[in-house]
Design an enzyme around this catalytic site. Structure first.
Site, PDB file in Angstrom:
ATOM      1  N   HIS A 186     -22.841 -31.314 -36.422  1.00  0.00           N
ATOM      2  CA  HIS A 186     -21.594 -32.078 -36.543  1.00  0.00           C
ATOM      3  C   HIS A 186     -21.708 -33.389 -35.765  1.00  0.00           C
ATOM      4  O   HIS A 186     -22.576 -33.548 -34.910  1.00  0.00           O
ATOM      5  CB  HIS A 186     -20.380 -31.272 -36.060  1.00  0.00           C
ATOM      6  CG  HIS A 186     -20.286 -31.008 -34.597  1.00  0.00           C
ATOM      7  ND1 HIS A 186     -21.325 -30.503 -33.832  1.00  0.00           N
ATOM      8  CD2 HIS A 186     -19.258 -31.160 -33.753  1.00  0.00           C
ATOM      9  CE1 HIS A 186     -20.925 -30.358 -32.593  1.00  0.00           C
ATOM     10  NE2 HIS A 186     -19.693 -30.762 -32.501  1.00  0.00           N
ATOM     11  N   HIS A 228     -11.352 -28.748 -24.561  1.00  0.00           N
ATOM     12  CA  HIS A 228     -11.309 -27.699 -25.598  1.00  0.00           C
ATOM     13  C   HIS A 228     -12.639 -26.988 -25.749  1.00  0.00           C
ATOM     14  O   HIS A 228     -12.717 -25.858 -26.204  1.00  0.00           O
ATOM     15  CB  HIS A 228     -10.877 -28.309 -26.939  1.00  0.00           C
ATOM     16  CG  HIS A 228     -11.828 -29.325 -27.484  1.00  0.00           C
ATOM     17  ND1 HIS A 228     -11.760 -30.675 -27.156  1.00  0.00           N
ATOM     18  CD2 HIS A 228     -12.881 -29.189 -28.315  1.00  0.00           C
ATOM     19  CE1 HIS A 228     -12.729 -31.318 -27.777  1.00  0.00           C
ATOM     20  NE2 HIS A 228     -13.433 -30.455 -28.473  1.00  0.00           N
TER      21      HIS A 228
HETATM   22  O1  LIG Z   1     -13.322 -34.829 -28.608  1.00  0.00           O
HETATM   23  C1  LIG Z   1     -12.687 -34.937 -29.667  1.00  0.00           C
HETATM   24  O2  LIG Z   1     -11.674 -35.640 -29.776  1.00  0.00           O
HETATM   25  C2  LIG Z   1     -13.146 -34.148 -30.861  1.00  0.00           C
HETATM   26  C3  LIG Z   1     -13.991 -33.170 -30.687  1.00  0.00           C
HETATM   27  C4  LIG Z   1     -14.559 -32.306 -31.734  1.00  0.00           C
HETATM   28  C5  LIG Z   1     -14.308 -32.431 -33.096  1.00  0.00           C
HETATM   29  C6  LIG Z   1     -14.963 -31.560 -34.007  1.00  0.00           C
HETATM   30  C7  LIG Z   1     -15.861 -30.586 -33.560  1.00  0.00           C
HETATM   31  C8  LIG Z   1     -16.113 -30.474 -32.177  1.00  0.00           C
HETATM   32  O3  LIG Z   1     -17.037 -29.607 -31.649  1.00  0.00           O
HETATM   33  C9  LIG Z   1     -15.434 -31.300 -31.289  1.00  0.00           C
HETATM   34  O4  LIG Z   1     -15.626 -31.107 -29.946  1.00  0.00           O
HETATM   35 FE   FE2 Z   2     -17.387 -30.163 -29.430  1.00  0.00          FE
END
Ligand SMILES: O=C(O)/C=C/c1cccc(O)c1O
Ligand code: FE2
Length: 315
Positions: A180, A116
């Protein structure tokens, strides 16, 4: 000299799973729609995307600090699409040649897997995985030891110099951050089972991928409720970081230290090195003649992200 446009955007796979108030979802959607309209008006001939991975494409069997894909496939985690990215192999190979010749130790993959971190910005800013040719450049943001901001800048500069001579309308993207700390495991504290997943967890089955995603969704739910041990978001750190980018203060950006980043902004805040590289590429591609503008910032615990956007235009 190539025409260039810079767009930086946080990613979060929590969108649609754990959402903030509707008015926040809508204001982010409006902002992303504005960035997408700018991309469509620019009509890029090429996208160069700096993004991280979260142990979906890169693992500790061999973890490069930087890797360019000459061929790449999206794994389709969360709500992102699975499938190949349209990578122009020869241009990616030429970019790799240029960057390595500039003494930046860039790895190369002819079968890169992306998650993602790459797929969400491509789909949100262009409408699909394959609308425009795209060169994916991975920056390790989760697996210590990590490169410095200075090194990420130097990578971006080398890529930007390559873009400058390409003669193609090029969209430069940076994906991730800001502050984060989602529940991405660390080898230093991993059990034997988790360590094995960090080393060799490529292509998990659907049940394993779903279990992981459910863990992250649960973590976001408790983070939003204020009952989570995850590192808090840090709006002050985020705003200062973006201000350094807008002011193009490369001395200040080079001075960031990895331990201080983790301490202040969380273990995944290192994703912002993709923004540093993207802005440095814009700087090199325009010979410093660009203006960066912070588009958006909000700490959004439901998305486990200091959520931000920035745009750079040549002047
Ligand atoms: O890899 C995961 O399951 C979650 C990834 C995540 C969550 C919140 C912010 C981000 O930049 C992420 O890549
Ligand atoms: Fe991320």
């Amino acid at each position: 000299m190539s025409a260039v446009l810079l767009q930086c955007l946080s990613h979060t796979p929590l969108k649609g799973y754990v959402d903030p108030q509707p008015e926040v979802v809508e204001e982010v959607a409006r902002m992303v729609a504005a960035q997408r309209a700018e991309v469509e008006a620019f009509d890029p001939e090429l996208i160069v995307l700096f993004a991280p991975d979260h142990y979906n494409g890169f693992f500790l069997d061999t973890m490069p600090q930087f890797c360019i894909g000459t061929a790449a496939t999206s794994v389709g985690d969360y709500m992102t699409s699975a499938g190949p990215l349209p990578v122009p192999r020869e241009i990616a190979e030429a970019c790799a040649e240029h960057v390595v010749a500039a003494d930046i130790d860039l790895a190369i993959s002819y079968r890169m897997l992306v998650d993602h971190g790459f797929a969400q910005p491509i789909e949100e800013l262009t409408g699909s995985l394959d609308r425009y040719p795209v060169i994916p450049i991975f920056i390790n943001s989760v697996a210590p030891p990590l490169v410095s901001f200075r090194r990420a800048r130097q990578l971006g500069e080398a890529v930007g110099e390559f873009i400058r001579g390409l003669g193609k309308r090029t969209l430069i993207l940076g994906s991730g951050g800001l502050s984060h700390n989602p529940p991405v495991p660390q080898m230093a504290t991993a059990t034997a089972e988790v360590a094995e997943r960090l080393i060799a967890g490529r292509n998990p089955g659907p049940e394993a991928r779903d279990a992981r995603q459910q863990r992250t969704i649960a973590a976001a739910t408790s983070f939003a409720a204020g009952t989570s041990p995850l590192h808090p978001l840090n709006p002050a750190w985020d705003e200062a970081f973006m201000d350094n980018l807008v002011r193009q203060d490369w001395t200040a950006l080079d001075a960031y230290g990895n331990a201080a980043i983790t301490e202040a902004a969380g273990a995944s805040a290192h994703e912002v090195k993709t923004w540093v590289a993207a802005n440095a590429a814009m700087n090199a591609a325009t010979g410093g003649h660009y203006r960066a503008e912070a588009r958006y910032y909000k700490a959004i615990p439901e998305w486990i992200a200091g959520f931000a956007a920035l745009t750079g235009v040549a002047v």
